[in-house]
Design a protein around this motif. Structure first.
Motif, PDB file in Angstrom:
ATOM      1  N   LEU A  61       0.834  -1.203   0.000  1.00  0.00           N
ATOM      2  CA  LEU A  61       0.000   0.000   0.000  1.00  0.00           C
ATOM      3  C   LEU A  61       0.873   1.259   0.000  1.00  0.00           C
ATOM      4  O   LEU A  61       0.604   2.200  -0.752  1.00  0.00           O
ATOM      5  CB  LEU A  61      -0.960  -0.012   1.190  1.00  0.00           C
ATOM      6  N   ARG A  62       1.939   1.274   0.801  1.00  0.00           N
ATOM      7  CA  ARG A  62       2.841   2.440   0.808  1.00  0.00           C
ATOM      8  C   ARG A  62       3.465   2.639  -0.569  1.00  0.00           C
ATOM      9  O   ARG A  62       3.551   3.775  -1.057  1.00  0.00           O
ATOM     10  CB  ARG A  62       3.933   2.268   1.872  1.00  0.00           C
ATOM     11  N   SER A  63       3.867   1.544  -1.202  1.00  0.00           N
ATOM     12  CA  SER A  63       4.469   1.635  -2.536  1.00  0.00           C
ATOM     13  C   SER A  63       3.473   2.198  -3.549  1.00  0.00           C
ATOM     14  O   SER A  63       3.807   3.084  -4.338  1.00  0.00           O
ATOM     15  CB  SER A  63       4.968   0.260  -2.975  1.00  0.00           C
ATOM     16  N   LEU A  64       2.241   1.682  -3.519  1.00  0.00           N
ATOM     17  CA  LEU A  64       1.203   2.165  -4.437  1.00  0.00           C
ATOM     18  C   LEU A  64       0.978   3.669  -4.281  1.00  0.00           C
ATOM     19  O   LEU A  64       0.849   4.392  -5.271  1.00  0.00           O
ATOM     20  CB  LEU A  64      -0.112   1.412  -4.192  1.00  0.00           C
ATOM     21  N   LEU A  65       0.938   4.128  -3.043  1.00  0.00           N
ATOM     22  CA  LEU A  65       0.628   5.528  -2.761  1.00  0.00           C
ATOM     23  C   LEU A  65       1.864   6.432  -2.805  1.00  0.00           C
ATOM     24  O   LEU A  65       1.737   7.660  -2.732  1.00  0.00           O
ATOM     25  CB  LEU A  65      -0.053   5.642  -1.396  1.00  0.00           C
ATOM     26  N   GLY A  66       3.049   5.830  -2.890  1.00  0.00           N
ATOM     27  CA  GLY A  66       4.269   6.625  -2.944  1.00  0.00           C
ATOM     28  C   GLY A  66       4.575   7.352  -1.658  1.00  0.00           C
ATOM     29  O   GLY A  66       5.078   8.477  -1.672  1.00  0.00           O
ATOM     30  N   VAL A  67       4.265   6.715  -0.536  1.00  0.00           N
ATOM     31  CA  VAL A  67       4.521   7.319   0.771  1.00  0.00           C
ATOM     32  C   VAL A  67       5.352   6.359   1.615  1.00  0.00           C
ATOM     33  O   VAL A  67       5.397   5.157   1.351  1.00  0.00           O
ATOM     34  CB  VAL A  67       3.205   7.671   1.512  1.00  0.00           C
ATOM     35  N   SER A  68       5.981   6.899   2.645  1.00  0.00           N
ATOM     36  CA  SER A  68       6.792   6.047   3.515  1.00  0.00           C
ATOM     37  C   SER A  68       6.091   5.724   4.824  1.00  0.00           C
ATOM     38  O   SER A  68       6.532   4.855   5.566  1.00  0.00           O
ATOM     39  CB  SER A  68       8.137   6.726   3.819  1.00  0.00           C
ATOM     40  N   ARG A  69       4.965   6.404   5.088  1.00  0.00           N
ATOM     41  CA  ARG A  69       4.274   6.176   6.360  1.00  0.00           C
ATOM     42  C   ARG A  69       2.770   6.267   6.163  1.00  0.00           C
ATOM     43  O   ARG A  69       2.262   7.195   5.547  1.00  0.00           O
ATOM     44  CB  ARG A  69       4.740   7.225   7.373  1.00  0.00           C
ATOM     45  N   LEU A  70       2.078   5.292   6.739  1.00  0.00           N
ATOM     46  CA  LEU A  70       0.618   5.271   6.804  1.00  0.00           C
ATOM     47  C   LEU A  70       0.250   4.795   8.204  1.00  0.00           C
ATOM     48  O   LEU A  70       1.045   4.119   8.855  1.00  0.00           O
ATOM     49  CB  LEU A  70       0.025   4.293   5.782  1.00  0.00           C
ATOM     50  N   SER A  71      -0.957   5.118   8.647  1.00  0.00           N
ATOM     51  CA  SER A  71      -1.386   4.631   9.960  1.00  0.00           C
ATOM     52  C   SER A  71      -2.897   4.436   9.971  1.00  0.00           C
ATOM     53  O   SER A  71      -3.607   4.952   9.110  1.00  0.00           O
ATOM     54  CB  SER A  71      -0.960   5.598  11.068  1.00  0.00           C
ATOM     55  N   MET A  72      -3.341   3.707  10.973  1.00  0.00           N
ATOM     56  CA  MET A  72      -4.771   3.504  11.190  1.00  0.00           C
ATOM     57  C   MET A  72      -5.216   4.502  12.261  1.00  0.00           C
ATOM     58  O   MET A  72      -4.618   4.552  13.337  1.00  0.00           O
ATOM     59  CB  MET A  72      -5.045   2.078  11.673  1.00  0.00           C
ATOM     60  N   PRO A  73      -6.238   5.288  11.988  1.00  0.00           N
ATOM     61  CA  PRO A  73      -6.722   6.217  13.008  1.00  0.00           C
ATOM     62  C   PRO A  73      -7.463   5.460  14.112  1.00  0.00           C
ATOM     63  O   PRO A  73      -7.944   4.347  13.898  1.00  0.00           O
ATOM     64  CB  PRO A  73      -7.679   7.115  12.228  1.00  0.00           C
ATOM     65  N   ASP A  74      -7.563   6.081  15.277  1.00  0.00           N
ATOM     66  CA  ASP A  74      -8.368   5.466  16.323  1.00  0.00           C
ATOM     67  C   ASP A  74      -9.849   5.612  15.959  1.00  0.00           C
ATOM     68  O   ASP A  74     -10.207   6.272  14.970  1.00  0.00           O
ATOM     69  CB  ASP A  74      -8.037   6.054  17.697  1.00  0.00           C
ATOM     70  N   ALA A  75     -10.702   4.975  16.748  1.00  0.00           N
ATOM     71  CA  ALA A  75     -12.137   4.939  16.440  1.00  0.00           C
ATOM     72  C   ALA A  75     -12.739   6.340  16.347  1.00  0.00           C
ATOM     73  O   ALA A  75     -13.564   6.609  15.472  1.00  0.00           O
ATOM     74  CB  ALA A  75     -12.878   4.095  17.488  1.00  0.00           C
ATOM     75  N   ALA A  76     -12.330   7.242  17.236  1.00  0.00           N
ATOM     76  CA  ALA A  76     -12.888   8.603  17.223  1.00  0.00           C
ATOM     77  C   ALA A  76     -12.482   9.349  15.956  1.00  0.00           C
ATOM     78  O   ALA A  76     -13.303  10.037  15.343  1.00  0.00           O
ATOM     79  CB  ALA A  76     -12.440   9.372  18.462  1.00  0.00           C
ATOM     80  N   ALA A  77     -11.232   9.202  15.539  1.00  0.00           N
ATOM     81  CA  ALA A  77     -10.770   9.885  14.325  1.00  0.00           C
ATOM     82  C   ALA A  77     -11.439   9.296  13.084  1.00  0.00           C
ATOM     83  O   ALA A  77     -11.781  10.023  12.146  1.00  0.00           O
ATOM     84  CB  ALA A  77      -9.249   9.792  14.210  1.00  0.00           C
ATOM     85  N   ALA A  78     -11.644   7.969  13.063  1.00  0.00           N
ATOM     86  CA  ALA A  78     -12.332   7.334  11.930  1.00  0.00           C
ATOM     87  C   ALA A  78     -13.774   7.827  11.841  1.00  0.00           C
ATOM     88  O   ALA A  78     -14.274   8.115  10.746  1.00  0.00           O
ATOM     89  CB  ALA A  78     -12.280   5.812  12.060  1.00  0.00           C
ATOM     90  N   LEU A  79     -14.444   7.949  12.982  1.00  0.00           N
ATOM     91  CA  LEU A  79     -15.818   8.466  13.013  1.00  0.00           C
ATOM     92  C   LEU A  79     -15.847   9.910  12.505  1.00  0.00           C
ATOM     93  O   LEU A  79     -16.698  10.268  11.672  1.00  0.00           O
ATOM     94  CB  LEU A  79     -16.386   8.388  14.429  1.00  0.00           C
TER      95      LEU A  79
END
Length: 156
Positions: A72-90
């Motif tokens: 996924l990082r390679s596809l998007l051309g980024v070196s960092r991705l993360s999963m937000p917590d439940a509140a941030a996803a909401l």
């Protein structure tokens, strides 16, 4: 409008043939598959990924697989991705965890879909607990303008 109403309105606005499935509470992906009458691979997980501060995307993952972060990082051309917590996803989508779908999201974030979804009949969460839509993956991915690529690996 409830999350379910927004999600179903989004599917309908896209002109997608679909079937609404309502089932009771489930505790696992296997239970969701059984309740929906499908194989686990066809229970698509909609995951929210943070690309940068205030910038998210949806990743559609077959039920028997997990995100491959290097792919996924390679596809998007980024070196960092993360999963937000439940509140941030909401806050980013208007949906609680377990109900998230790109359809009817409060923000139309980009969608990345694993290539293994192509050609399948899938089920997606529909904005409320115990509610899903069954629809053709190809039509749904086209309607969402999804980038389709190999972005997953087998669930360990």
């Amino acid at each position: 409008m409830t999350g379910e109403e927004r999600a179903l309105a989004g599917v309908e606005a896209a002109g997608l043939a679909h079937r609404v499935i309502r089932h009771g509470p489930v505790r696992s992906l296997a239970e969701a598959a059984e309740a929906r009458g499908v194989e686990p691979v066809d229970v698509v997980k909609t995951l929210v990924v943070r690309r940068a501060e205030g910038e998210f995307l949806f990743v559609l993952v077959p039920g028997d697989r997990t995100i491959s972060w290097p792919k996924l990082r390679s596809l998007l051309g980024v070196s960092r991705l993360s999963m937000p917590d439940a509140a941030a996803a909401l806050e980013a989508t208007g949906y609680e965890r377990g109900t998230i779908t790109p359809f009817g999201s409060t923000t139309a974030w980009p969608v990345v879909a694993d290539a293994r979804l192509q050609g399948r009949q899938i089920t997606l969460g529909a904005g409320g607990h115990g509610v899903a839509v069954a629809l053709g993956a190809d039509a749904a991915l086209t309607a969402l303008g999804a980038t389709v690529a190999d972005v997953t690996e087998p669930e360990s």
